[in-house]
Motif scaffolding. Structure first.
Motif, mmCIF file in Angstrom:
data_model
loop_
_atom_site.group_PDB
_atom_site.id
_atom_site.type_symbol
_atom_site.label_atom_id
_atom_site.label_comp_id
_atom_site.label_asym_id
_atom_site.label_seq_id
_atom_site.Cartn_x
_atom_site.Cartn_y
_atom_site.Cartn_z
ATOM 1 N N GLY A 144 -1.936 11.925 3.006
ATOM 2 C CA GLY A 144 -2.895 10.882 3.521
ATOM 3 C C GLY A 144 -4.226 10.132 2.408
ATOM 4 O O GLY A 144 -5.498 9.841 3.709
ATOM 5 N N ARG A 145 -4.023 10.427 1.364
ATOM 6 C CA ARG A 145 -4.661 9.312 0.647
ATOM 7 C C ARG A 145 -4.525 8.040 0.293
ATOM 8 O O ARG A 145 -3.140 8.069 -0.270
ATOM 9 C CB ARG A 145 -5.147 10.116 -0.355
ATOM 10 C CG ARG A 145 -6.777 11.021 -0.656
ATOM 11 C CD ARG A 145 -6.458 10.874 -2.236
ATOM 12 N NE ARG A 145 -5.169 11.875 -2.909
ATOM 13 C CZ ARG A 145 -5.313 11.405 -4.097
ATOM 14 N NH1 ARG A 145 -5.951 10.772 -4.555
ATOM 15 N NH2 ARG A 145 -3.994 12.398 -4.648
ATOM 16 N N LEU A 146 -4.959 6.991 0.585
ATOM 17 C CA LEU A 146 -4.533 5.277 -0.349
ATOM 18 C C LEU A 146 -4.628 5.434 -1.419
ATOM 19 O O LEU A 146 -5.599 6.023 -2.437
ATOM 20 C CB LEU A 146 -5.653 4.305 0.148
ATOM 21 C CG LEU A 146 -5.149 3.729 0.480
ATOM 22 C CD1 LEU A 146 -3.836 2.904 0.430
ATOM 23 C CD2 LEU A 146 -6.528 2.176 0.679
ATOM 24 N N VAL A 147 -3.671 6.358 -2.409
ATOM 25 C CA VAL A 147 -3.163 5.647 -3.787
ATOM 26 C C VAL A 147 -2.938 4.145 -4.612
ATOM 27 O O VAL A 147 -3.332 4.458 -5.323
ATOM 28 C CB VAL A 147 -2.313 7.159 -4.164
ATOM 29 C CG1 VAL A 147 -3.283 7.966 -3.598
ATOM 30 C CG2 VAL A 147 -0.685 6.638 -3.665
ATOM 31 N N HIS A 148 -2.708 3.545 -3.986
ATOM 32 C CA HIS A 148 -2.103 1.669 -3.828
ATOM 33 C C HIS A 148 -2.595 1.080 -2.797
ATOM 34 O O HIS A 148 -1.920 1.295 -1.745
ATOM 35 C CB HIS A 148 -1.235 1.580 -4.669
ATOM 36 C CG HIS A 148 -0.179 0.759 -4.468
ATOM 37 N ND1 HIS A 148 -1.237 -0.374 -5.300
ATOM 38 C CD2 HIS A 148 0.548 0.112 -4.013
ATOM 39 C CE1 HIS A 148 0.125 -1.401 -5.308
ATOM 40 N NE2 HIS A 148 1.208 -1.312 -4.665
ATOM 41 N N ARG A 149 -3.495 -0.391 -2.948
ATOM 42 C CA ARG A 149 -3.451 -0.816 -2.422
ATOM 43 C C ARG A 149 -3.348 -2.480 -3.287
ATOM 44 O O ARG A 149 -4.366 -2.160 -4.415
ATOM 45 C CB ARG A 149 -4.973 -1.119 -1.491
ATOM 46 C CG ARG A 149 -5.228 -2.023 -0.717
ATOM 47 C CD ARG A 149 -5.732 -2.072 -0.120
ATOM 48 N NE ARG A 149 -6.230 -2.998 0.917
ATOM 49 C CZ ARG A 149 -6.850 -2.969 1.146
ATOM 50 N NH1 ARG A 149 -8.323 -1.372 2.280
ATOM 51 N NH2 ARG A 149 -7.224 -3.649 3.185
ATOM 52 N N ARG A 150 -2.315 -3.563 -2.733
ATOM 53 C CA ARG A 150 -2.677 -4.473 -3.571
ATOM 54 C C ARG A 150 -3.091 -5.405 -3.026
ATOM 55 O O ARG A 150 -3.132 -5.573 -1.786
ATOM 56 C CB ARG A 150 -1.045 -5.422 -3.162
ATOM 57 C CG ARG A 150 -0.546 -6.085 -4.361
ATOM 58 C CD ARG A 150 0.199 -6.759 -3.933
ATOM 59 N NE ARG A 150 0.803 -7.435 -3.258
ATOM 60 C CZ ARG A 150 2.271 -8.255 -2.672
ATOM 61 N NH1 ARG A 150 3.514 -8.412 -3.255
ATOM 62 N NH2 ARG A 150 1.729 -8.542 -1.950
ATOM 63 N N ARG A 151 -3.994 -5.927 -4.139
ATOM 64 C CA ARG A 151 -4.498 -6.910 -3.524
ATOM 65 C C ARG A 151 -5.052 -8.785 -3.227
ATOM 66 O O ARG A 151 -3.795 -9.029 -3.484
ATOM 67 C CB ARG A 151 -6.226 -6.879 -3.915
ATOM 68 C CG ARG A 151 -6.946 -5.524 -4.081
ATOM 69 C CD ARG A 151 -8.762 -5.679 -4.739
ATOM 70 N NE ARG A 151 -9.085 -4.483 -4.391
ATOM 71 C CZ ARG A 151 -9.248 -3.683 -3.847
ATOM 72 N NH1 ARG A 151 -9.574 -4.363 -2.782
ATOM 73 N NH2 ARG A 151 -10.097 -1.902 -3.575
ATOM 74 N N ALA B 168 0.586 -1.490 0.565
ATOM 75 C CA ALA B 168 0.194 -0.109 0.478
ATOM 76 C C ALA B 168 0.471 0.969 -0.292
ATOM 77 O O ALA B 168 1.874 1.277 0.345
ATOM 78 C CB ALA B 168 -0.975 -0.139 0.944
ATOM 79 N N THR B 169 0.253 2.699 -0.736
ATOM 80 C CA THR B 169 1.079 3.648 -0.475
ATOM 81 C C THR B 169 -0.139 4.470 -0.124
ATOM 82 O O THR B 169 -1.041 4.892 -0.851
ATOM 83 C CB THR B 169 1.618 4.226 -2.194
ATOM 84 O OG1 THR B 169 2.818 2.742 -2.398
ATOM 85 C CG2 THR B 169 2.584 5.102 -2.160
ATOM 86 N N VAL B 170 -0.359 5.243 0.437
ATOM 87 C CA VAL B 170 0.109 6.590 1.304
ATOM 88 C C VAL B 170 0.248 7.333 0.570
ATOM 89 O O VAL B 170 1.142 8.183 1.219
ATOM 90 C CB VAL B 170 -0.515 6.407 3.312
ATOM 91 C CG1 VAL B 170 -1.762 7.741 3.477
ATOM 92 C CG2 VAL B 170 -1.518 5.023 3.270
ATOM 93 N N CYS B 171 -0.296 8.711 -0.089
ATOM 94 C CA CYS B 171 0.713 10.186 -0.824
ATOM 95 C C CYS B 171 -0.605 11.091 0.153
ATOM 96 O O CYS B 171 -2.030 11.067 -0.650
ATOM 97 C CB CYS B 171 0.533 9.793 -2.137
ATOM 98 S SG CYS B 171 1.102 11.530 -2.555
#
Length: 148
Positions: A141-148, A136-139
């Motif tokens: 404060g916003r979650l911009v990537h999440r691997r499922r 996951a990446t938070v930029c």
């Protein structure tokens, strides 16, 4: 909205000692605090919680050319998928690429700098699994990537 990100391990900097069962509180675009889950729950009652497996730390600075992709937006997203929320200005070699980075709130830096989780700093976080893959990446404060 205030969110407490909980992880098996939190690192304030990637070369710092880990905080086992750590947490990072994010309010809006900024880091509010780093500590144990108990400390942050007490300090921020009622905050939303997001639990991550693996190691949570500062999002990385992407120091080379952005990955190839069909569009500038997809090139920027490819960087976010690597756990980076900042790129070096010289690597944004077209106006379209620079605009895509800025539209996505990716930090554009003149030179590389150490990334760290500091209260008051940008809420740029990344979570990695044991193999080093970005979960996951938070930029800001916003979650911009999440691997499922």
């Amino acid at each position: 909205m205030l969110t407490i990100h909980l992880a098996d391990e939190v690192r304030r900097a990637w070369d710092a000692a880990p905080l086992v069962e750590g947490a990072v509180a994010v309010e809006g675009t900024r880091i509010a605090a780093v500590g144990t889950p108990a400390e942050l729950r007490e300090r921020f009652p009622g905050a939303r919680e997001r639990r991550w497996p693996g190691v949570l730390g500062p999002a990385r600075v992407h120091e080379g050319p952005l990955p190839a992709a069909p569009s500038p937006r997809e090139r920027v997203h490819a960087v976010l998928k690597l756990g980076a929320a900042a790129v070096l200005a010289p690597c944004l070699d077209t106006p379209e690429l620079r605009a895509a980075a800025l539209r996505n709130d990716v930090a554009v830096l003149p030179a590389a700098r150490p990334a760290a989780l500091e209260p008051g700093g940008r809420a740029d976080l990344a979570v990695f699994d044991a193999d080093g893959a970005c979960l996951a990446t938070v930029c800001v404060g916003r979650l911009v990537h999440r691997r499922r």
